[in-house]
Write an enzyme that holds these catalytic residues in place. Structure first.
Site, PDB file in Angstrom:
ATOM      1  N   TYR A 121       0.829  -1.212   0.000  1.00  0.00           N
ATOM      2  CA  TYR A 121       0.000   0.000   0.000  1.00  0.00           C
ATOM      3  C   TYR A 121       0.866   1.265   0.000  1.00  0.00           C
ATOM      4  O   TYR A 121       1.853   1.343   0.718  1.00  0.00           O
ATOM      5  CB  TYR A 121      -0.902   0.049   1.227  1.00  0.00           C
ATOM      6  CG  TYR A 121      -2.033  -0.940   1.248  1.00  0.00           C
ATOM      7  CD1 TYR A 121      -2.375  -1.689   0.127  1.00  0.00           C
ATOM      8  CD2 TYR A 121      -2.772  -1.137   2.400  1.00  0.00           C
ATOM      9  CE1 TYR A 121      -3.413  -2.596   0.160  1.00  0.00           C
ATOM     10  CE2 TYR A 121      -3.822  -2.048   2.452  1.00  0.00           C
ATOM     11  CZ  TYR A 121      -4.131  -2.769   1.322  1.00  0.00           C
ATOM     12  OH  TYR A 121      -5.170  -3.673   1.365  1.00  0.00           O
ATOM     13  N   HIS A 180      -1.755 -11.702   1.172  1.00  0.00           N
ATOM     14  CA  HIS A 180      -2.549 -10.762   0.379  1.00  0.00           C
ATOM     15  C   HIS A 180      -3.223 -11.447  -0.799  1.00  0.00           C
ATOM     16  O   HIS A 180      -4.409 -11.234  -1.075  1.00  0.00           O
ATOM     17  CB  HIS A 180      -1.633  -9.637  -0.118  1.00  0.00           C
ATOM     18  CG  HIS A 180      -2.348  -8.354  -0.361  1.00  0.00           C
ATOM     19  ND1 HIS A 180      -1.707  -7.146  -0.344  1.00  0.00           N
ATOM     20  CD2 HIS A 180      -3.637  -8.073  -0.632  1.00  0.00           C
ATOM     21  CE1 HIS A 180      -2.579  -6.172  -0.587  1.00  0.00           C
ATOM     22  NE2 HIS A 180      -3.750  -6.720  -0.774  1.00  0.00           N
ATOM     23  N   SER A 225     -13.425  -2.539   1.079  1.00  0.00           N
ATOM     24  CA  SER A 225     -14.321  -1.734   0.244  1.00  0.00           C
ATOM     25  C   SER A 225     -15.777  -1.885   0.673  1.00  0.00           C
ATOM     26  O   SER A 225     -16.662  -2.077  -0.168  1.00  0.00           O
ATOM     27  CB  SER A 225     -14.165  -2.094  -1.241  1.00  0.00           C
ATOM     28  OG  SER A 225     -12.858  -1.870  -1.679  1.00  0.00           O
ATOM     29  N   PRO A 226     -16.068  -1.803   1.981  1.00  0.00           N
ATOM     30  CA  PRO A 226     -17.457  -1.977   2.427  1.00  0.00           C
ATOM     31  C   PRO A 226     -18.359  -0.825   2.010  1.00  0.00           C
ATOM     32  O   PRO A 226     -19.584  -0.943   2.092  1.00  0.00           O
ATOM     33  CB  PRO A 226     -17.320  -2.047   3.953  1.00  0.00           C
ATOM     34  CG  PRO A 226     -16.100  -1.225   4.254  1.00  0.00           C
ATOM     35  CD  PRO A 226     -15.158  -1.508   3.113  1.00  0.00           C
ATOM     36  N   LEU A 227     -17.750   0.274   1.558  1.00  0.00           N
ATOM     37  CA  LEU A 227     -18.526   1.421   1.086  1.00  0.00           C
ATOM     38  C   LEU A 227     -18.507   1.517  -0.439  1.00  0.00           C
ATOM     39  O   LEU A 227     -18.762   2.583  -1.010  1.00  0.00           O
ATOM     40  CB  LEU A 227     -17.979   2.711   1.701  1.00  0.00           C
ATOM     41  CG  LEU A 227     -18.105   2.788   3.234  1.00  0.00           C
ATOM     42  CD1 LEU A 227     -17.408   4.023   3.772  1.00  0.00           C
ATOM     43  CD2 LEU A 227     -19.572   2.779   3.642  1.00  0.00           C
ATOM     44  N   GLY A 228     -18.227   0.389  -1.082  1.00  0.00           N
ATOM     45  CA  GLY A 228     -18.264   0.373  -2.543  1.00  0.00           C
ATOM     46  C   GLY A 228     -17.322   1.373  -3.168  1.00  0.00           C
ATOM     47  O   GLY A 228     -17.640   1.998  -4.177  1.00  0.00           O
ATOM     48  N   ARG A 229     -16.128   1.510  -2.563  1.00  0.00           N
ATOM     49  CA  ARG A 229     -15.103   2.461  -3.056  1.00  0.00           C
ATOM     50  C   ARG A 229     -15.703   3.860  -3.183  1.00  0.00           C
ATOM     51  O   ARG A 229     -15.525   4.544  -4.188  1.00  0.00           O
ATOM     52  CB  ARG A 229     -14.501   1.969  -4.370  1.00  0.00           C
ATOM     53  CG  ARG A 229     -13.899   0.564  -4.243  1.00  0.00           C
ATOM     54  CD  ARG A 229     -13.297   0.066  -5.529  1.00  0.00           C
ATOM     55  NE  ARG A 229     -12.987  -1.343  -5.461  1.00  0.00           N
ATOM     56  CZ  ARG A 229     -11.872  -1.874  -4.953  1.00  0.00           C
ATOM     57  NH1 ARG A 229     -10.942  -1.074  -4.479  1.00  0.00           N
ATOM     58  NH2 ARG A 229     -11.682  -3.183  -4.930  1.00  0.00           N
TER      59      ARG A 229
END
Length: 289
Positions: free
Chosen positions: A10, A87, A166-170
């Site tokens: 990252y 990963h 990505s629980p907020l849909g990016r």
């Protein structure tokens, strides 16, 4: 909130990192927790690294497992990693070899718990037979539901916590992506099918329904999206990312939003997989060693 999730790959930019910026985010995180390491649960990952020709190379050899862990420990400035993920599994190395090498790190006290990321059902079973697996990190959100059929039930069977990335849909599920949002070539979302010009306008109409629901509940769309995940009948610990403290506080408040069973079902129906256009990923330049 004390779970801090990163990876050696990252933020591969900046002078504070290793060669070519690899490990930059771990270096930053190490600086952030200095003097208060005991207050943080640090999760990091190994196994995916950029090659000189622009591909993403996966390396799960036992020798690399060990060298990657040692490098992460140095950058993080700690003597142990609380949760260590592979990963991506290396297609050229049996999962048993990779996870076996990870288990040695647990025995040595360098790692507390083991995790995998984006592993399939067969790989997950084989890994769990080799050593205890505590967490699986895979994409899961209202508009990406691919783990529901096999992965989530298997996690329950094996006693593994799902950690949705990505629980907020990016950012799409926060309501801050609109028809006029421009995704330049440096924005990873420009490569994703859900964000393509042919799919995004349709998907944003579904988000409009999420916005209406959120207004009725006196919450933000992102809070509702996170509360929906927390309401699932599984051990689920989402890891939403953000660049701003105000959104961090907003995300944290989602834990106080309780959805009724009917609301959970209605939101699930709004974003039923057959209603969402576009798969999870486009073509990625990926290779084994």
């Amino acid at each position: 909130m004390n779970l801090l999730d990163t990876a050696d790959v990252y933020g591969a930019v900046g002078a504070a990192a290793d060669t070519n910026g690899f490990g930059h985010n771990e270096t930053l995180l190490g600086e952030a927790v200095r003097g208060r390491r005991d207050r943080a649960v640090i999760a990091t990952k190994f196994g995916a690294r950029p090659s000189d020709d622009g591909r993403v190379v996966y390396d799960g050899t036992p020798a690399y497992v060990r060298s990657a862990c040692e490098a992460s420990l140095r950058r993080l400035g700690t003597d142990h990693i609380d949760l260590y993920y592979c990963h991506r599994l290396d297609p050229g190395v049996p999962v048993e070899e990779t996870v076996g090498a990870m288990a040695e790190l647990v025995t040595e006290g360098k790692v507390t718990a083991l995790g995998l990321s984006n592993a399939g059902p067969d790989e997950l079973r084989r890994a769990a037979r080799t050593a205890p697996v505590s967490a699986l990190q895979s994409e899961y959100s209202l508009w990406e539901r691919g783990v529901e059929d096999e992965i989530l039930p298997l996690c329950r069977e094996l006693g593994i916590t799902l950690v949705p990335y990505s629980p907020l849909g990016r950012a799409a599920l926060t309501g801050r992506v609109g028809p006029g949002t421009r995704l330049d070539g440096d924005d990873f979302r420009s490569t994703l099918p859900k964000f393509s010009p042919g799919n995004l306008p349709h998907n944003l109409r579904l988000v409009d329904g999420l916005k209406r629901f959120a207004r009725e509940r006196g919450a933000t769309p992102g809070q509702v999206a996170l509360a929906w995940l927390l309401a699932q009948p599984y051990a689920v610990v989402p890891v939403p990312g953000t660049k701003r403290a105000e959104f961090l506080r907003e995300n944290a408040a989602a834990a106080d939003l309780t959805l009724e069973a009917g609301e959970v079902a209605a939101l699930g129906a709004l974003f039923a997989p057959e209603r969402v256009r576009g798969g999870q990923y486009g073509e990625l330049p990926v290779a084994g060693r």
